[in-house]
Scaffold this motif. Structure first.
Motif, PDB file in Angstrom:
ATOM      1  N   UNK A   1       0.819  -1.215   0.000  1.00 43.60           N
ATOM      2  CA  UNK A   1       0.000   0.000   0.000  1.00 43.60           C
ATOM      3  C   UNK A   1       0.849   1.259   0.000  1.00 43.60           C
ATOM      4  N   UNK A   2       2.051   1.187   0.550  1.00 39.59           N
ATOM      5  CA  UNK A   2       2.942   2.345   0.490  1.00 39.59           C
ATOM      6  C   UNK A   2       3.369   2.614  -0.948  1.00 39.59           C
ATOM      7  N   UNK A   3       3.654   1.542  -1.675  1.00 37.26           N
ATOM      8  CA  UNK A   3       4.039   1.690  -3.077  1.00 37.26           C
ATOM      9  C   UNK A   3       2.862   2.193  -3.908  1.00 37.26           C
ATOM     10  N   UNK A   4       1.668   1.682  -3.605  1.00 38.11           N
ATOM     11  CA  UNK A   4       0.474   2.066  -4.367  1.00 38.11           C
ATOM     12  C   UNK A   4      -0.040   3.443  -3.974  1.00 38.11           C
ATOM     13  N   UNK A   5       0.408   3.957  -2.840  1.00 35.70           N
ATOM     14  CA  UNK A   5      -0.044   5.274  -2.403  1.00 35.70           C
ATOM     15  C   UNK A   5      -1.356   5.243  -1.648  1.00 35.70           C
TER      16      UNK A   5
END
Length: 77
Positions: free
Chosen positions: A44-48
């Protein structure tokens, strides 16, 4: 830089250091939940998206999969 993920990892490590007499089901649930929460947070950090939501969903799915895997090893399923 946010320190929340590092604090959560350290808290999880400290909480699990005393868990030595666990069954394979309990070990699987604990490790699966920790790994799932980490993967969920990273994804989720990568996906924003919301990191907390990713950790909750990833942890729940990981704990369920780990518990099932451990249950199969304990031959109780």
């Amino acid at each position: 830089m946010k320190k929340t993920p590092a604090i959560l990892v350290m808290a999880a490590f400290l909480l699990t250091t005393g868990c030595t007499n666990l069954s394979k089901t309990e070990q699987g649930a604990l490790s699966g939940g920790a790994i799932g929460a980490g993967v969920g947070a990273a994804a989720t950090a990568i996906a924003g998206s919301s990191i907390a939501a990713g950790m909750i969903v990833g942890g729940a799915v990981g704990a369920a999969a780990g518990a099932y895997s451990g249950c199969k090893k304990d031959e109780k399923c």
